[in-house]
Design a protein around this motif. Structure first.
Motif, PDB file in Angstrom:
ATOM      1  N   ARG A   1      41.994  20.489  41.943  1.00  0.00           N
ATOM      2  CA  ARG A   1      42.893  19.697  41.661  1.00  0.00           C
ATOM      3  C   ARG A   1      44.276  20.453  41.167  1.00  0.00           C
ATOM      4  NH1 ARG A   1      44.935  17.078  37.307  1.00  0.00           N
ATOM      5  NH2 ARG A   1      43.766  18.656  35.558  1.00  0.00           N
ATOM      6  N   TRP A   2      43.900  21.650  40.755  1.00  0.00           N
ATOM      7  CA  TRP A   2      44.929  22.650  40.077  1.00  0.00           C
ATOM      8  C   TRP A   2      45.502  23.139  41.459  1.00  0.00           C
ATOM      9  CZ3 TRP A   2      46.022  25.618  35.490  1.00  0.00           C
ATOM     10  CH2 TRP A   2      45.411  25.062  34.291  1.00  0.00           C
ATOM     11  N   MET A   3      44.695  23.583  42.470  1.00  0.00           N
ATOM     12  CA  MET A   3      45.498  23.881  43.616  1.00  0.00           C
ATOM     13  C   MET A   3      46.498  22.889  44.179  1.00  0.00           C
ATOM     14  SD  MET A   3      42.387  25.874  45.596  1.00  0.00           S
ATOM     15  CE  MET A   3      41.496  27.396  44.951  1.00  0.00           C
ATOM     16  N   ASP A   4      46.106  21.652  44.072  1.00  0.00           N
ATOM     17  CA  ASP A   4      46.809  20.778  44.728  1.00  0.00           C
ATOM     18  C   ASP A   4      48.079  20.470  43.747  1.00  0.00           C
ATOM     19  OD1 ASP A   4      45.250  20.176  46.564  1.00  0.00           O
ATOM     20  OD2 ASP A   4      44.194  18.395  45.880  1.00  0.00           O
ATOM     21  N   LEU A   5      47.975  20.461  42.522  1.00  0.00           N
ATOM     22  CA  LEU A   5      48.784  20.117  41.420  1.00  0.00           C
ATOM     23  C   LEU A   5      49.742  21.314  41.812  1.00  0.00           C
ATOM     24  CD1 LEU A   5      49.586  18.238  39.156  1.00  0.00           C
ATOM     25  CD2 LEU A   5      48.335  19.458  37.884  1.00  0.00           C
ATOM     26  N   HIS A   6      49.541  22.588  41.513  1.00  0.00           N
ATOM     27  CA  HIS A   6      50.505  23.738  41.314  1.00  0.00           C
ATOM     28  C   HIS A   6      50.916  24.542  42.414  1.00  0.00           C
ATOM     29  CE1 HIS A   6      50.012  23.045  37.133  1.00  0.00           C
ATOM     30  NE2 HIS A   6      48.688  23.145  37.165  1.00  0.00           N
ATOM     31  N   GLN A   7      50.025  24.256  43.625  1.00  0.00           N
ATOM     32  CA  GLN A   7      50.499  24.940  44.931  1.00  0.00           C
ATOM     33  C   GLN A   7      50.689  26.508  44.927  1.00  0.00           C
ATOM     34  OE1 GLN A   7      50.943  23.072  48.031  1.00  0.00           O
ATOM     35  NE2 GLN A   7      50.062  21.335  46.969  1.00  0.00           N
ATOM     36  N   PRO A   8      49.538  27.051  44.498  1.00  0.00           N
ATOM     37  CA  PRO A   8      49.724  28.570  44.565  1.00  0.00           C
ATOM     38  C   PRO A   8      49.908  29.139  45.863  1.00  0.00           C
ATOM     39  CG  PRO A   8      47.434  28.006  44.137  1.00  0.00           C
ATOM     40  CD  PRO A   8      48.130  26.406  44.193  1.00  0.00           C
ATOM     41  N   GLN A   9      50.480  30.213  45.796  1.00  0.00           N
ATOM     42  CA  GLN A   9      50.372  30.900  47.314  1.00  0.00           C
ATOM     43  C   GLN A   9      49.214  31.860  47.434  1.00  0.00           C
ATOM     44  OE1 GLN A   9      54.367  31.409  45.836  1.00  0.00           O
ATOM     45  NE2 GLN A   9      55.071  31.861  48.087  1.00  0.00           N
ATOM     46  N   VAL A  10      48.594  32.350  46.425  1.00  0.00           N
ATOM     47  CA  VAL A  10      47.232  33.175  46.581  1.00  0.00           C
ATOM     48  C   VAL A  10      46.380  32.979  45.316  1.00  0.00           C
ATOM     49  CG1 VAL A  10      48.750  34.809  45.545  1.00  0.00           C
ATOM     50  CG2 VAL A  10      46.775  35.698  46.589  1.00  0.00           C
ATOM     51  N   VAL A  11      45.031  33.142  45.258  1.00  0.00           N
ATOM     52  CA  VAL A  11      44.289  33.018  44.372  1.00  0.00           C
ATOM     53  C   VAL A  11      43.561  34.242  44.208  1.00  0.00           C
ATOM     54  CG1 VAL A  11      42.028  31.691  43.853  1.00  0.00           C
ATOM     55  CG2 VAL A  11      43.760  30.657  45.218  1.00  0.00           C
ATOM     56  N   ALA A  12      43.657  34.414  42.940  1.00  0.00           N
ATOM     57  CA  ALA A  12      42.933  36.011  42.204  1.00  0.00           C
ATOM     58  C   ALA A  12      41.933  35.641  41.591  1.00  0.00           C
ATOM     59  CB  ALA A  12      43.975  36.638  41.522  1.00  0.00           C
ATOM     60  N   ILE A  13      40.716  35.968  41.946  1.00  0.00           N
ATOM     61  CA  ILE A  13      39.610  35.777  41.308  1.00  0.00           C
ATOM     62  C   ILE A  13      38.829  36.880  40.927  1.00  0.00           C
ATOM     63  CG2 ILE A  13      37.072  34.746  41.544  1.00  0.00           C
ATOM     64  CD1 ILE A  13      38.153  33.378  44.025  1.00  0.00           C
ATOM     65  N   GLU A  14      38.212  36.876  39.637  1.00  0.00           N
ATOM     66  CA  GLU A  14      37.733  38.034  38.873  1.00  0.00           C
ATOM     67  C   GLU A  14      36.345  38.657  39.893  1.00  0.00           C
ATOM     68  OE1 GLU A  14      37.656  38.563  34.402  1.00  0.00           O
ATOM     69  OE2 GLU A  14      35.430  39.002  34.770  1.00  0.00           O
ATOM     70  N   ARG A  15      36.326  39.931  40.080  1.00  0.00           N
ATOM     71  CA  ARG A  15      35.160  40.229  40.868  1.00  0.00           C
ATOM     72  C   ARG A  15      33.880  40.307  39.816  1.00  0.00           C
ATOM     73  NH1 ARG A  15      34.551  42.537  45.715  1.00  0.00           N
ATOM     74  NH2 ARG A  15      36.895  43.163  45.744  1.00  0.00           N
ATOM     75  N   VAL A  16      32.792  39.735  40.180  1.00  0.00           N
ATOM     76  CA  VAL A  16      31.635  39.663  39.159  1.00  0.00           C
ATOM     77  C   VAL A  16      30.751  40.647  39.586  1.00  0.00           C
ATOM     78  CG1 VAL A  16      29.852  38.105  38.714  1.00  0.00           C
ATOM     79  CG2 VAL A  16      31.746  36.929  39.648  1.00  0.00           C
ATOM     80  N   PHE A  17      30.419  41.417  38.213  1.00  0.00           N
ATOM     81  CA  PHE A  17      29.358  42.371  38.340  1.00  0.00           C
ATOM     82  C   PHE A  17      27.940  41.875  37.747  1.00  0.00           C
ATOM     83  CE2 PHE A  17      33.038  45.083  38.767  1.00  0.00           C
ATOM     84  CZ  PHE A  17      32.461  45.807  40.093  1.00  0.00           C
ATOM     85  N   SER A  18      26.885  42.256  38.064  1.00  0.00           N
ATOM     86  CA  SER A  18      25.736  42.065  37.480  1.00  0.00           C
ATOM     87  C   SER A  18      25.180  42.612  36.554  1.00  0.00           C
ATOM     88  CB  SER A  18      24.583  41.921  38.606  1.00  0.00           C
ATOM     89  OG  SER A  18      24.092  43.027  38.964  1.00  0.00           O
ATOM     90  N   GLN A  19      26.029  43.394  35.722  1.00  0.00           N
ATOM     91  CA  GLN A  19      25.582  44.122  34.468  1.00  0.00           C
ATOM     92  C   GLN A  19      25.252  43.120  33.204  1.00  0.00           C
ATOM     93  OE1 GLN A  19      29.292  45.455  35.144  1.00  0.00           O
ATOM     94  NE2 GLN A  19      30.234  45.057  33.409  1.00  0.00           N
ATOM     95  N   HIS A  20      25.848  41.975  33.187  1.00  0.00           N
ATOM     96  CA  HIS A  20      25.373  41.188  32.219  1.00  0.00           C
ATOM     97  C   HIS A  20      24.108  40.162  32.451  1.00  0.00           C
ATOM     98  CE1 HIS A  20      29.685  42.103  31.116  1.00  0.00           C
ATOM     99  NE2 HIS A  20      29.736  41.480  32.209  1.00  0.00           N
ATOM    100  N   ASN A  21      23.812  39.205  31.871  1.00  0.00           N
ATOM    101  CA  ASN A  21      22.839  38.513  31.612  1.00  0.00           C
ATOM    102  C   ASN A  21      22.615  37.755  33.128  1.00  0.00           C
ATOM    103  OD1 ASN A  21      21.780  35.437  31.973  1.00  0.00           O
ATOM    104  ND2 ASN A  21      21.120  36.071  29.752  1.00  0.00           N
ATOM    105  N   VAL A  22      21.300  37.988  33.705  1.00  0.00           N
ATOM    106  CA  VAL A  22      21.158  37.593  35.272  1.00  0.00           C
ATOM    107  C   VAL A  22      21.495  36.270  35.568  1.00  0.00           C
ATOM    108  CG1 VAL A  22      19.260  37.443  36.978  1.00  0.00           C
ATOM    109  CG2 VAL A  22      19.575  39.432  35.621  1.00  0.00           C
ATOM    110  N   ARG A  23      21.046  35.194  34.575  1.00  0.00           N
ATOM    111  CA  ARG A  23      21.420  33.828  34.715  1.00  0.00           C
ATOM    112  C   ARG A  23      22.826  33.481  34.865  1.00  0.00           C
ATOM    113  NH1 ARG A  23      17.265  29.922  34.519  1.00  0.00           N
ATOM    114  NH2 ARG A  23      18.441  28.074  34.473  1.00  0.00           N
ATOM    115  N   THR A  24      23.509  34.030  33.788  1.00  0.00           N
ATOM    116  CA  THR A  24      24.920  33.557  33.538  1.00  0.00           C
ATOM    117  C   THR A  24      25.487  34.151  34.891  1.00  0.00           C
ATOM    118  OG1 THR A  24      24.768  34.247  31.343  1.00  0.00           O
ATOM    119  CG2 THR A  24      26.998  34.108  32.025  1.00  0.00           C
ATOM    120  N   VAL A  25      25.328  35.446  35.112  1.00  0.00           N
ATOM    121  CA  VAL A  25      26.024  36.059  36.455  1.00  0.00           C
ATOM    122  C   VAL A  25      25.729  35.151  37.718  1.00  0.00           C
ATOM    123  CG1 VAL A  25      25.880  37.999  37.956  1.00  0.00           C
ATOM    124  CG2 VAL A  25      26.148  38.655  35.554  1.00  0.00           C
ATOM    125  N   MET A  26      24.706  34.877  37.976  1.00  0.00           N
ATOM    126  CA  MET A  26      24.496  33.999  39.098  1.00  0.00           C
ATOM    127  C   MET A  26      25.284  33.001  39.230  1.00  0.00           C
ATOM    128  SD  MET A  26      22.201  35.380  41.104  1.00  0.00           S
ATOM    129  CE  MET A  26      22.444  37.170  40.660  1.00  0.00           C
TER     130      MET A  26
END
Lengths: 196, 196
Positions: free
Chosen positions: A55-80
């Motif tokens: 919905r955000w993509m449709d509404l705001h029409q970004p030209q690029v999407v930047a996502i935080e790269r996930v690391f598995s140093q934290h709680n396993v369940r959360t990270v998954m």
């Protein structure tokens, strides 16, 4: 350039849309979070967050999407769960032919505050200042999403130059190898040798 | 019941469709892998695998999707990609209103071979035998996907009974607490006390 920054998460997925201006100018277009109830099943949580991101993509029409790269140093369940959301967001972007970039938390901190070890409060304070906001964006996931978008705005030109430089270096290396091979063949032809 | 088993992965995502029969009877409907080129960008790899999984859902019309639950005990980079694919698959199922179940590798091994520590070859041999196949399914990811589907077929009735038992236990506990509260209120009313 308009960037949608995403701090992936199942309970709270931070979303921040930022427009780049001249130099280091950046303006906040929208900021918020996509949520899903912790008691719901994983698949329906992914659907809830995925639908809101689309919905955000449709509404705001970004030209690029930047996502935080996930690391598995934290709680396993959360990270998954976090990794699964990041996959869902990357897929939604790919379906819209939007380029996707991943940045690590320390890349974001370094870009925003000059230090890869800045704490959350420092990053939020810098984001508030850079975007000229009246108040710090809340919750922290929303501020992180804006930080990611700004990080991408500032890193993207550098990453493009790096990619071009690497492509040119690879081409030079290819040309060099081709010339070397020609020279070796010419030398062999001259001596009449038949070495393998 | 028709189950689509999915062994999530970016390079090779195992897919196996199994029909349940009476008791422990099970028949193989389809088996294969969805692949994406390692040199492509993450988002387009997720799109390639996601599209193929959706094609399988459309083609084979499973009633439930069983996905291997990812653990982060392996290589971090690989696990993140695997988790992202599992998110994409769960989302595709949720969009089709298909229930999604997750089973751990040791649950699958235990269901198929009676031991949570069986090796890949033992599991593949059992899958081949259970489904009455002429040859062992290849590659290993495809065999794993069939094992997951069989595991779900055999575990699902037990999980349903467990869920019902848990729901009944929770209801009994609620009733017990309500009666306890009534008894306490009645006792307080009798003594005329106003304790908090």
């Amino acid at each position: 350039m308009r960037v949608l920054g995403v701090d992936p998460g199942l309970t709270r997925c931070g979303l921040g849309v930022v427009d780049g201006g001249r130099g280091r100018e950046a303006g906040c277009v929208a900021v918020g979070v996509a949520r899903s109830p912790a008691e719901d099943e994983l698949a329906s949580r992914l659907l809830a967050v995925g639908d809101e991101v689309e919905r955000w993509m449709d509404l705001h029409q970004p030209q690029v999407v930047a996502i935080e790269r996930v690391f598995s140093q934290h709680n396993v369940r959360t990270v998954m769960g976090t990794a699964q959301v990041s996959g869902v967001v990357a897929l939604a972007a790919a379906r819209r032919d939007l380029p996707v970039a991943f940045h690590t938390p320390s890349e974001v901190k370094a870009a925003i505050s000059g230090s890869g070890r800045a704490d959350k409060q420092q990053v939020t304070a810098m984001v508030t200042k850079i975007l000229g906001l009246d108040a710090a964006p809340k919750p922290a996931d929303a501020a992180d999403a804006l930080a990611l978008a700004i990080c991408h705005l500032w890193r993207a030109p550098m990453m493009d130059r790096l990619a071009q430089a690497e492509a040119r270096a690879a081409e030079l290396a290819r040309n060099h190898r081709a010339r070397l091979k020609q020279a070796q063949q010419a030398a062999r032809a001259k001596t009449g040798g038949t070495k393998k």
